[in-house]
Design an enzyme around this catalytic site. Structure first.
Site, mmCIF file in Angstrom:
data_model
loop_
_atom_site.group_PDB
_atom_site.id
_atom_site.type_symbol
_atom_site.label_atom_id
_atom_site.label_comp_id
_atom_site.label_asym_id
_atom_site.label_seq_id
_atom_site.Cartn_x
_atom_site.Cartn_y
_atom_site.Cartn_z
ATOM 1 N N TRP A 1 0.846 -1.195 0.000
ATOM 2 C CA TRP A 1 0.000 0.000 0.000
ATOM 3 C C TRP A 1 0.886 1.252 0.000
ATOM 4 O O TRP A 1 1.936 1.299 0.640
ATOM 5 C CB TRP A 1 -0.912 0.013 1.230
ATOM 6 C CG TRP A 1 -1.904 1.145 1.189
ATOM 7 C CD1 TRP A 1 -3.120 1.154 0.550
ATOM 8 C CD2 TRP A 1 -1.771 2.426 1.791
ATOM 9 N NE1 TRP A 1 -3.743 2.362 0.719
ATOM 10 C CE2 TRP A 1 -2.938 3.170 1.484
ATOM 11 C CE3 TRP A 1 -0.782 3.027 2.566
ATOM 12 C CZ2 TRP A 1 -3.152 4.470 1.924
ATOM 13 C CZ3 TRP A 1 -0.976 4.331 3.002
ATOM 14 C CH2 TRP A 1 -2.147 5.038 2.680
ATOM 15 N N SER B 1 4.031 -6.774 1.934
ATOM 16 C CA SER B 1 3.029 -6.161 2.802
ATOM 17 C C SER B 1 1.620 -6.453 2.278
ATOM 18 O O SER B 1 1.233 -7.611 2.193
ATOM 19 C CB SER B 1 3.310 -4.663 2.921
ATOM 20 O OG SER B 1 2.589 -4.095 3.992
ATOM 21 N N LEU B 2 0.835 -5.434 1.907
ATOM 22 C CA LEU B 2 -0.491 -5.691 1.349
ATOM 23 C C LEU B 2 -0.384 -6.598 0.127
ATOM 24 O O LEU B 2 -1.211 -7.498 -0.060
ATOM 25 C CB LEU B 2 -1.181 -4.380 0.971
ATOM 26 C CG LEU B 2 -2.498 -4.510 0.193
ATOM 27 C CD1 LEU B 2 -3.551 -5.251 1.004
ATOM 28 C CD2 LEU B 2 -3.015 -3.135 -0.238
ATOM 29 N N ILE C 1 5.562 6.449 5.709
ATOM 30 C CA ILE C 1 6.943 6.209 5.285
ATOM 31 C C ILE C 1 7.862 6.098 6.500
ATOM 32 O O ILE C 1 8.759 5.246 6.559
ATOM 33 C CB ILE C 1 7.404 7.320 4.323
ATOM 34 C CG1 ILE C 1 6.675 7.183 2.982
ATOM 35 C CG2 ILE C 1 8.920 7.269 4.117
ATOM 36 C CD1 ILE C 1 6.946 8.309 2.010
ATOM 37 N N ALA C 2 7.620 6.957 7.495
ATOM 38 C CA ALA C 2 8.432 6.904 8.719
ATOM 39 C C ALA C 2 8.249 5.567 9.438
ATOM 40 O O ALA C 2 9.219 4.985 9.957
ATOM 41 C CB ALA C 2 8.058 8.062 9.637
ATOM 42 N N LEU C 3 7.015 5.052 9.462
ATOM 43 C CA LEU C 3 6.760 3.763 10.106
ATOM 44 C C LEU C 3 7.449 2.618 9.361
ATOM 45 O O LEU C 3 7.966 1.679 9.977
ATOM 46 C CB LEU C 3 5.253 3.503 10.170
ATOM 47 C CG LEU C 3 4.455 4.330 11.188
ATOM 48 C CD1 LEU C 3 2.957 4.169 10.948
ATOM 49 C CD2 LEU C 3 4.810 3.904 12.611
ATOM 50 N N ASP D 1 10.673 -4.572 12.411
ATOM 51 C CA ASP D 1 9.503 -4.031 11.712
ATOM 52 C C ASP D 1 8.517 -3.428 12.710
ATOM 53 O O ASP D 1 8.078 -4.099 13.646
ATOM 54 C CB ASP D 1 8.836 -5.162 10.917
ATOM 55 C CG ASP D 1 7.809 -4.675 9.912
ATOM 56 O OD1 ASP D 1 7.240 -3.587 10.108
ATOM 57 O OD2 ASP D 1 7.567 -5.394 8.932
ATOM 58 N N HIS E 1 10.302 -2.615 7.837
ATOM 59 C CA HIS E 1 9.173 -3.110 7.047
ATOM 60 C C HIS E 1 9.519 -3.295 5.569
ATOM 61 O O HIS E 1 8.713 -3.875 4.838
ATOM 62 C CB HIS E 1 7.991 -2.143 7.189
ATOM 63 C CG HIS E 1 6.704 -2.674 6.666
ATOM 64 N ND1 HIS E 1 6.083 -3.781 7.209
ATOM 65 C CD2 HIS E 1 5.914 -2.253 5.635
ATOM 66 C CE1 HIS E 1 4.961 -4.016 6.546
ATOM 67 N NE2 HIS E 1 4.838 -3.110 5.586
#
Length: 570
Positions: free
Chosen positions: A41, A105-106, A176-178, A239, A267
Site C-alpha cells: 500500500w 506487505s499488502l 513512510i516513517a513507520l 519491523d 518493514h
C-alpha cells in the site's frame, strides 16, 4: 532483457483493465516459473526496481518477470475496483500460468489469497513483511475466541484510516516513517519511498482508501493452513508494522512453510537489505519446485470454455438441481439468510433458490456464489445483472478446497454436481464444516462410480486409457463427510439415463458442458479415426433401436448438518 507493457485482455462487456509490465529474458527457458511481483500500500511497482538486479545476480540467470500495479496505483491509477473480490478476480485474470508470486506487505496478503484460490496457475508463494491478519478481529474477540495477538489494534488502524481521509499527505509521510523505523538503513528506505511516492488526492484518494480497507478485510490464516504450494515468508526483526513474532506464529499455522527474518531490517527489507532477501529467495526457489494442480487447471479451463453454451446443453445438470432442491429443501421451513452455492456454474441453482425462498432477497439476506472457472462466473454474473437481482449475490472466483471465508459464515450450502471434481474430498468437507455455522446444513448432489457405465465399458474394448472420470461411491462420500465432522441426515440415489443418436452426439454434449475427461491416465492428443470407429462399434452393443445410445448416470443426493455442539462431531 526486454521490457513490455501489456494491457490485459477484457471481456466484451467491460473496458480493458490492468496494466502489467513484463520483463522477458533474451534466452527464455521453457517451463520456467514466472516471477510475479505485487507491491504494498502507498507505493507501486517501481519499488522493486532497486531490488531486481540484486535478485537476478543471486539467481545467476535471467527470469521472465511480471510487475503489477494494484488498482489505483502507478500505471493503474485510473482504475478502481468496486470491492476486494472484484480486485482479486481481475488480478487472477492477468497472472500467467506457472507463476511464483512475490508480494510485499499488502501485496503479500493479496498474493496469499490468490495462491490459495488458484493452485492451478500459482506454484509458489513468497511474502515479505506480511501479516496473516493485519487488523485484530473484533468479532473474534467478542465471541471469546483467541485473537491473532500479532495484528494491529483496531483503534490504531482506524486512526490511520481517518488520518488518511482528513490529511492524506501528512498520513503518507507518517507511513513512510513507520516503514523505515528500526531499520539500520533507515535513511535509505525513507529516501527511496519518498522518491517513489506518486499520489494525487484529487484522483487517487478513494482508490487508496479502498486498498486500505483490504488490509482490514483480508484474513489469511485459513488460506495459509490450506495452502498446498511451497511458501517462503520473510520478516524484518525491527519491523514497526508487522512484528517478527507474526512469522513465528505463522509457522504454527503452516509448519512446512519457510520463515526467515533479517536482523536490523524494518518493514522494507528488500530495499534496505536486498542481498539478504535475494539470497533467501534464491535458496527457496532452488530447493522448492513449483507445485501446480494440473487437474484443477483442466477443470477450470474446461468449464470456462463451456460457459456460453452450458445452459442449452446441461439437461441432466438442471434436472439434478431441481431434484436436489426438492429433496433437501422442499419440506419447507427456513433455509437461513446467508447461503453459499459451491460450484455455482452459470447460476441455475441460485435461480431455483430465489424462486423457492424469496426471503433470501430481503435486505439482510445474502447468497455467495463460488466457482473455480472464471468463464462460468462471468456468465452467471451477466445473467443476474440482466435479471436485476445481482445486488443480493456475492461472486467469488476460487477453490472449493480452500474457501475464502471466515469460520462460521453460512447458515447453509448447496452444491450440485461439483463435489465429484474434488482433488481432496476430506479437505473439501473439512472446509465446509469450518465455514458452516453450528447447526448449518450442506445439501449436495454428486456422481457415483456407475456414471457413464456404457461409455466406460465401450472404451475398455478399445484401449487401456482412462477416458471416463472416476467417482467415489456413496459409502466413501459418507465416510469422508463424517470424518470431517458433518452428520448425515438423509440421502438417496437415482440412475437417470439419457439417450443419444450417436457417439458423436454424446461426446459433443460432454465437451459442451465441460465434463469431458479430467482424470490422470487419459490419452493425450487427438483421437484417430480408426480408434473412434472401434469405439462406435463397441458402444453399439448397448443400442436401443427405439431410443438410441444410452448413457447412464449414478446420482447421489446427500443432506448433511454440522452439529450444534461441536463436541458431538468429535
Amino acid at each position: 532483457m526486454t521490457e513490455v507493457n501489456v494491457r490485459a485482455a477484457a471481456t466484451p462487456e467491460e473496458k480493458p483493465f490492468l496494466n502489467r509490465t513484463r520483463h522477458e529474458p533474451a534466452n527464455p527457458q521453457p517451463n520456467r516459473s514466472v516471477l510475479v511481483f505485487l507491491h504494498g500500500w502507498g507505493s507501486d511497482k517501481r519499488q522493486w526496481q532497486s531490488f531486481v538486479p540484486t535478485l537476478l545476480e543471486a539467481l545467476g540467470d535471467e527470469r521472465e518477470m511480471v510487475f503489477i500495479d494494484l488498482p489505483g496505483f502507478g500505471d493503474n491509477s485510473d482504475f478502481r475496483c468496486d470491492d476486494l473480490e472484484h480486485m482479486l478476480k481481475q488480478l487472477a485474470r492477468i497472472i500467467p500460468g506457472n507463476a511464483t508470486l512475490i508480494g510485499w506487505s499488502l501485496g503479500g496478503m493479496i498474493a496469499t489469497q490468490l495462491a490459495s484460490r488458484h493452485p492451478e496457475k500459482i506454484g509458489r508463494l513468497i511474502t515479505i513483511a506480511t501479516n496473516p491478519l493485519f487488523v485484530k478481529n473484533d468479532a473474534e474477540i467478542a465471541a471469546g475466541k483467541a485473537p491473532w495477538k500479532h495484528a494491529m489494534e483496531r483503534e490504531t488502524f482506524s486512526d490511520f484510516v481517518n488520518g488518511f481521509a482528513d490529511d492524506p499527505e501528512a498520513t503518507l509521510k507518517r507511513f513512510i516513517a513507520l516503514q523505515s523505523m528500526g531499520d539500520s538503513e533507515r535513511r535509505q528506505v525513507t529516501d527511496t519511498l519518498k522518491n517513489l511516492l506518486s499520489f494525487s488526492a484529487h484522483s487517487q484518494q478513494t482508490c487508496w482508501a479502498n486498498a486500505l480497507s483490504y488490509l482490514d478485510q483480508l484474513d489469511n490464516r485459513t488460506a495459509l493452513r490450506n495452502l498446498t504450494q511451497p511458501a517462503l515468508h520473510i520478516y524484518g526483526k525491527s519491523d514497526a508494522l508487522v512484528p517478527v513474532r507474526a512469522g513465528r506464529a505463522l509457522q504454527g499455522l503452516a509448519p512446512s512453510h519457510w520463515v526467515e527474518s533479517i536482523t536490523a531490517a524494518g518493514h522494507a527489507p528488500h530495499i534496505s537489505h536486498p542481498r539478504e532477501v535475494a539470497t533467501m529467495i534464491n535458496s527457496f526457489l532452488r530447493q522448492q519446485a513449483p507445485r501446480l494442480s494440473q487437474r484443477k487447471r483442466r477443470i477450470a479451463n474446461s468449464f470456462s470454455s463451456a460457459a456460453q453454451e452450458y445452459d442449452t446443453l446441461a439437461r441432466l445438470q438442471k434436472r439434478v438441481v431441481d431434484s436436489l432442491v426438492e429433496f433437501s429443501l422442499g419440506t419447507g421451513g427456513s433455509v437461513g439468510q446467508t447461503l453459499l452455492d459451491l460450484g455455482c456454474g452459470t447460476g441455475y441453482c441460485i435461480e431455483r433458490l430465489l424462486q423457492q425462498f424469496p426471503e433470501i432477497t430481503q435486505p439482510e439476506g445474502r447468497i455467495h456464489a463460488l466457482d473455480i472457472a472464471e468463464g462460468m462466473l462471468d456468465r452467471a454474473q451477466q445473467k443476474f445483472d440482466e435479471l436485476g437481482v445481482a445486488e443480493q449475490i456475492n461472486w467469488h472466483l476460487g477453490d472449493m478446497e480452500s474457501l475464502p471465508f471466515v469460520d462460521e459464515s453460512f447458515d447453509g450450502c448447496i452444491s450440485s454436481l461439483t463435489v465429484q471434481w474434488s482433488e481432496n474430498p476430506l479437505q473439501l468437507f473439512s472446509e465446509m464444516y469450518r465455514a458452516l455455522k453450528p447447526g448449518g446444513w450442506f445439501a449436495l448432489s454428486t456422481l457415483g462410480p456407475e456414471t457413464l457405465f456404457e461409455l466406460r465399458s465401450a472404451w475398455r474394448m478399445v484401449d487401456e486409457f482412462a477416458h471416463v472420470n472416476k467417482f467415489l461411491s456413496l459409502e466413501s462420500v459418507k465416510s469422508v463427510a463424517e470424518q470431517a465432522g458433518l452428520q448425515m441426515v438423509a440421502y438417496k440415489s437415482e440412475t437417470p439415463v439419457l439417450y443419444y443418436h450417436s457417439v458423436v452426439h454424446l461426446m459433443r454434449e460432454l465437451k459442451g458442458i465441460g465434463a469431458h475427461t479430467i482424470n490422470e491416465g487419459r490419452q493425450n492428443g487427438l483421437m484417430g479415426r480408426a480408434t473412434f470407429r472401434r469405439l462406435e462399434e463397441a458402444y453399439d452393443n448397448w443400442l436401443d433401436p427405439d431410443r438410441g445410445l444410452p448413457a447412464r448416470y449414478e446420482v447421489y443426493y446427500i443432506y448433511l448438518r454440522k452439529p450444534l455442539d461441536e463436541s458431538a462431531s468429535a
